[in-house]
Design an enzyme around this catalytic site. Structure first.
Site: not given
Length: 434
Positions: A161, A191, A219, A306, A330
């Site tokens: 992450s 991100y 994401t 994603k 999520h």
């Protein structure tokens, strides 16, 4: 790990006899057939029972959450468990699996079985990967490096992450330290980069490449923070405590820019540094598909997105040139009142599965869940909260135990229901319940 006889497994031993995590147990030997299988973990447990050694963490997936809650700090547990709004999306993620039943077939000649899949040109030992979950240090001191070592032990791909509490270099080294059956597979979740600070993004991409991350997971569903009552009631955002800033605080470009702007090191003011990091990666701005072109120009690895929940968005993603799509909501953490993620999977797979890799995330808890997702069109799945609960309950060894349980459960379930290879799974193996 070799033969299960004569060995007390570190995950099964009482606390007083726990040893170091084995360096390579990707497959265990079934003493009856002498084949290397994930399912032999079942036999390992029973053989240890002969010596009155019980698992130090339950094998029941319904109880992993409670095991973590019993030992974790309440607000840290709430952060792991919590979802958006009233939690309807979290609930529907689980209910979506219960709408499908597996139809077993008998006398299929499937003594020899394989869980292997090929994803983005790389062979995986199973169709299971670890989902990107941030701030692992608040769950247990073993953190992301503990999960990475568990992933390396089993040969499972790990997606790190952006909000990790340990650097990508440290996580990569940890995963490599236990991966003995080939190169470790790791991806970096990012991100969606903005034009706010492309120099920092370029630095992150270079670091990821140098550390052996082969794909980016972009994401899509978190350009702003969701309404999460469990965290709000605790007035708790780990980011503001510096718990999810490792990627930024270890980045030379981010550190230099912070020092130039504020006249001191980021470590000297964690809150100000966290706010600056948040603004860098999370500037609360919407996107357009053409922005992916910048990533293509600055990253020569694979790119997946994603957060897809609609076939039209999947089509647009393919047109934008992505290498893979992760059907995900999520884990119910970003928006409430939505469908379960599994409800979107078959539609997306039918729309674009012949042109890009379709993977799945959100709600996986059991081997049967994995079977259903693969049958509905996913090539592989990501597991998030169960691994976090294992980590929270027992650290690195707990995460490893949860993964081994899932893989054993999957392989045994496939064997008994007549499946030879996971790649053979098709929708006609399922029936939608009335």
């Amino acid at each position: 790990m070799g033969s299960v006889t004569g060995i007390v497994d570190a995950n099964l031993a009482p606390d007083s006899s726990k040893g170091a995590l084995p360096t390579s147990v990707s497959l265990e030997t079934d003493v009856r057939s002498q084949r290397k299988t994930f399912s032999a973990y079942q036999h390992t447990i029973y053989m240890n029972g002969v010596r009155d050694v019980l698992p130090n963490l339950t094998t029941n997936p319904n109880n992993w959450e409670a095991a973590a809650k019993a030992v974790m700090e309440p607000r840290d547990f709430d952060y792991a468990k919590g979802g958006a709004g009233a939690g309807e999306t979290v609930q529907r993620n689980r209910e979506a699996f219960q709408k499908w039943s597996i139809i077993p077939r008998m006398v299929r000649g499937n003594t020899e079985r394989s869980l292997k899949v090929t994803i983005l040109g790389q062979e995986w030992p199973s169709p299971v990967a670890i989902a990107p979950v941030g701030v692992n240090k608040i769950f247990h001191a073993d953190g992301e490096t503990g999960i990475a070592r568990a992933a390396g032990t089993l040969g499972i791909p790990y997606a790190l992450s952006t909000f990790a509490s340990e650097s990508p270099e440290d996580v990569a080294a940890a995963q490599d330290s236990t991966c003995k059956d080939g190169p470790a597979i790791r991806w970096l979740q990012l991100y969606w980069p903005q034009s706010v600070d492309q120099d920092v993004t370029r630095s992150i991409l270079k670091r990821a490449k140098d550390a052996g991350y082969t794909a980016l997971v972009i994401t899509l569903d978190i350009f702003s923070m969701s309404w999460r009552p469990m965290d709000l009631d605790n007035a708790y955002l780990p980011l503001y405590k510096g718990a999810s800033t490792a990627l930024g605080f270890t980045d030379p470009v981010f550190r230099r820019k912070f020092r130039e702007r504020y006249g001191h090191e980021v470590d000297d003011d964690v809150l100000k540094g966290a706010l600056e990091w948040e603004n860098t990666i999370f500037p609360d701005m919407a996107h357009s598909w053409h922005e992916l072109e910048w990533l293509r120009q600055n990253w020569d690895g694979k790119i997946l997105v994603k957060g897809i929940q609609h076939a039209t968005d999947a089509e647009l993603a393919v047109q934008a040139g992505v290498d893979g799509i992760i059907v995900s909501n999520h884990g119910g953490r970003q928006y409430d009142g939505a469908q379960g993620s599994l409800e979107a999977l078959q539609e997306v797979a039918l729309a674009v599965g012949d042109r890009t890799e379709v993977l799945f995330d959100s709600g996986i808890r059991t081997g049967a869940d994995i079977t259903k997702a693969l049958a509905l069109g996913a090539k592989a799945v990501f597991v998030g909260r169960p691994v976090v609960y294992g980590l929270g309950a027992r650290g690195q060894e707990g995460a490893l135990h949860v993964l081994r349980c899932l893989l054993a459960d999957l392989e045994i379930n496939l064997a008994i229901t007549g499946v030879r290879n996971v790649t053979d799974l098709k929708p006609d193996m399922l029936r939608r319940n009335a």
